[in-house]
Design a protein around this motif. Structure first.
Motif, mmCIF file in Angstrom:
data_model
loop_
_atom_site.group_PDB
_atom_site.id
_atom_site.type_symbol
_atom_site.label_atom_id
_atom_site.label_comp_id
_atom_site.label_asym_id
_atom_site.label_seq_id
_atom_site.Cartn_x
_atom_site.Cartn_y
_atom_site.Cartn_z
ATOM 1 N N VAL A 1 -5.280 3.352 10.164
ATOM 2 C CA VAL A 1 -4.557 1.998 9.378
ATOM 3 C C VAL A 1 -5.044 1.347 8.580
ATOM 4 O O VAL A 1 -6.702 0.409 8.543
ATOM 5 C CB VAL A 1 -4.103 1.133 10.163
ATOM 6 C CG1 VAL A 1 -2.549 0.644 9.691
ATOM 7 C CG2 VAL A 1 -2.938 2.120 10.871
ATOM 8 N N TYR A 2 -4.628 1.719 7.193
ATOM 9 C CA TYR A 2 -6.362 1.607 6.318
ATOM 10 C C TYR A 2 -4.776 -0.128 5.722
ATOM 11 O O TYR A 2 -3.769 0.522 4.717
ATOM 12 C CB TYR A 2 -6.249 2.418 5.478
ATOM 13 C CG TYR A 2 -7.344 3.094 5.585
ATOM 14 C CD1 TYR A 2 -7.019 3.734 6.483
ATOM 15 C CD2 TYR A 2 -8.877 3.211 4.889
ATOM 16 C CE1 TYR A 2 -8.320 4.811 6.765
ATOM 17 C CE2 TYR A 2 -9.517 4.375 5.586
ATOM 18 C CZ TYR A 2 -9.540 5.134 6.343
ATOM 19 O OH TYR A 2 -10.256 5.764 7.037
ATOM 20 N N GLY B 1 -0.812 6.914 1.935
ATOM 21 C CA GLY B 1 -1.288 7.037 3.482
ATOM 22 C C GLY B 1 -1.003 8.455 3.890
ATOM 23 O O GLY B 1 0.030 8.698 3.082
ATOM 24 N N THR C 1 -9.724 7.948 10.711
ATOM 25 C CA THR C 1 -8.121 8.300 11.802
ATOM 26 C C THR C 1 -8.287 6.684 11.131
ATOM 27 O O THR C 1 -9.145 6.044 12.228
ATOM 28 C CB THR C 1 -8.330 9.138 12.359
ATOM 29 O OG1 THR C 1 -7.170 10.552 11.647
ATOM 30 C CG2 THR C 1 -6.772 8.998 13.029
ATOM 31 N N THR D 1 -1.142 1.345 5.755
ATOM 32 C CA THR D 1 -0.902 2.366 5.868
ATOM 33 C C THR D 1 -1.378 3.692 5.757
ATOM 34 O O THR D 1 -2.976 3.684 6.747
ATOM 35 C CB THR D 1 -1.042 3.123 4.135
ATOM 36 O OG1 THR D 1 0.022 4.285 4.024
ATOM 37 C CG2 THR D 1 -2.516 3.281 3.250
ATOM 38 N N GLN D 2 -1.048 4.687 7.010
ATOM 39 C CA GLN D 2 -2.256 5.510 8.223
ATOM 40 C C GLN D 2 -2.652 6.448 7.306
ATOM 41 O O GLN D 2 -2.066 7.611 6.603
ATOM 42 C CB GLN D 2 -1.322 5.918 9.353
ATOM 43 C CG GLN D 2 -1.485 6.873 10.003
ATOM 44 C CD GLN D 2 -2.152 6.067 11.350
ATOM 45 O OE1 GLN D 2 -1.923 4.838 11.432
ATOM 46 N NE2 GLN D 2 -3.731 6.444 11.869
ATOM 47 N N VAL D 3 -3.562 6.966 7.386
ATOM 48 C CA VAL D 3 -4.230 8.028 7.161
ATOM 49 C C VAL D 3 -4.536 8.298 8.614
ATOM 50 O O VAL D 3 -5.624 7.631 9.842
ATOM 51 C CB VAL D 3 -5.552 7.271 6.998
ATOM 52 C CG1 VAL D 3 -6.454 8.998 6.194
ATOM 53 C CG2 VAL D 3 -5.603 6.873 5.344
ATOM 54 N N GLU E 1 0.850 -1.112 0.468
ATOM 55 C CA GLU E 1 0.123 -0.012 0.104
ATOM 56 C C GLU E 1 0.810 0.876 0.457
ATOM 57 O O GLU E 1 2.123 1.054 0.702
ATOM 58 C CB GLU E 1 -0.792 0.244 0.719
ATOM 59 C CG GLU E 1 -1.489 -1.256 0.834
ATOM 60 C CD GLU E 1 -1.623 -2.215 2.484
ATOM 61 O OE1 GLU E 1 -2.628 -2.687 3.148
ATOM 62 O OE2 GLU E 1 -0.252 -1.821 2.920
ATOM 63 N N ARG F 1 -9.831 -0.789 7.797
ATOM 64 C CA ARG F 1 -9.259 0.219 8.819
ATOM 65 C C ARG F 1 -9.233 -0.175 9.880
ATOM 66 O O ARG F 1 -10.123 -1.616 10.089
ATOM 67 C CB ARG F 1 -9.702 0.809 8.484
ATOM 68 C CG ARG F 1 -10.813 1.120 8.425
ATOM 69 C CD ARG F 1 -11.767 2.898 7.713
ATOM 70 N NE ARG F 1 -12.974 3.276 8.805
ATOM 71 C CZ ARG F 1 -14.039 3.918 8.611
ATOM 72 N NH1 ARG F 1 -13.473 5.251 7.647
ATOM 73 N NH2 ARG F 1 -15.182 4.503 8.579
ATOM 74 N N LEU G 1 -5.508 6.525 -1.799
ATOM 75 C CA LEU G 1 -5.076 4.990 -1.377
ATOM 76 C C LEU G 1 -4.752 4.165 -2.149
ATOM 77 O O LEU G 1 -5.960 3.567 -3.568
ATOM 78 C CB LEU G 1 -5.263 4.341 -0.058
ATOM 79 C CG LEU G 1 -5.679 5.007 1.329
ATOM 80 C CD1 LEU G 1 -6.247 4.510 1.708
ATOM 81 C CD2 LEU G 1 -4.034 5.913 1.941
#
Length: 116
Positions: free
Chosen positions: A93-94, A9, A91, A110-112, A6, A38, A20
């Motif tokens: 982690v995806y 983010g 918010t 990946t962090q959002v 991924e 997520r 993403l």
């Protein structure tokens, strides 16, 4: 085997957008569907959206319907998640997931972060 990576983010203000991407490699010919999940801190992982690899049909969770859009590029073996009108509660982690002939595989996440 299929591997997923991924990207995309980051941090964004409420109302903003992020895109993403998830790139698949390996036996991509055997993929029949991909999805985004997520996981927010202290919460269980939840479904966000999925897409059928051949026909392209999509399905969304109620919490993101109308704001997020999932798409795929079969030639590049990638799936994307366009996220618009982001909210604080997005918010997390995806994670990207692929279902393929031998089972399923997850990406590393990946962090959002949506914050003001």
């Amino acid at each position: 085997q299929v591997q997923l990576v991924e990207s995309g983010g980051g941090s964004v203000q409420p109302g903003g957008s992020l895109r993403l991407s998830c790139a698949a490699s390996g036996q991509t010919f055997s993929i029949y569907g991909m999805a985004w999940f997520r996981q927010a801190p202290g919460k269980e992982r939840e479904f966000v959206a999925n897409i059928n690899w051949s026909g392209g049909s999509t399905f969304y969770s109620d919490s993101v319907k109308g704001r997020f859009a999932i798409s795929r590029d079969n030639a590049k073996a990638t799936v994307s998640l366009q996220m618009n009108s982001l909210k604080f509660e997005d918010t997390a982690v995806y994670y990207c997931k692929a279902n393929y002939r031998r089972g399923e595989v997850w990406g590393q996440g990946t962090q959002v972060t949506v914050s003001s």
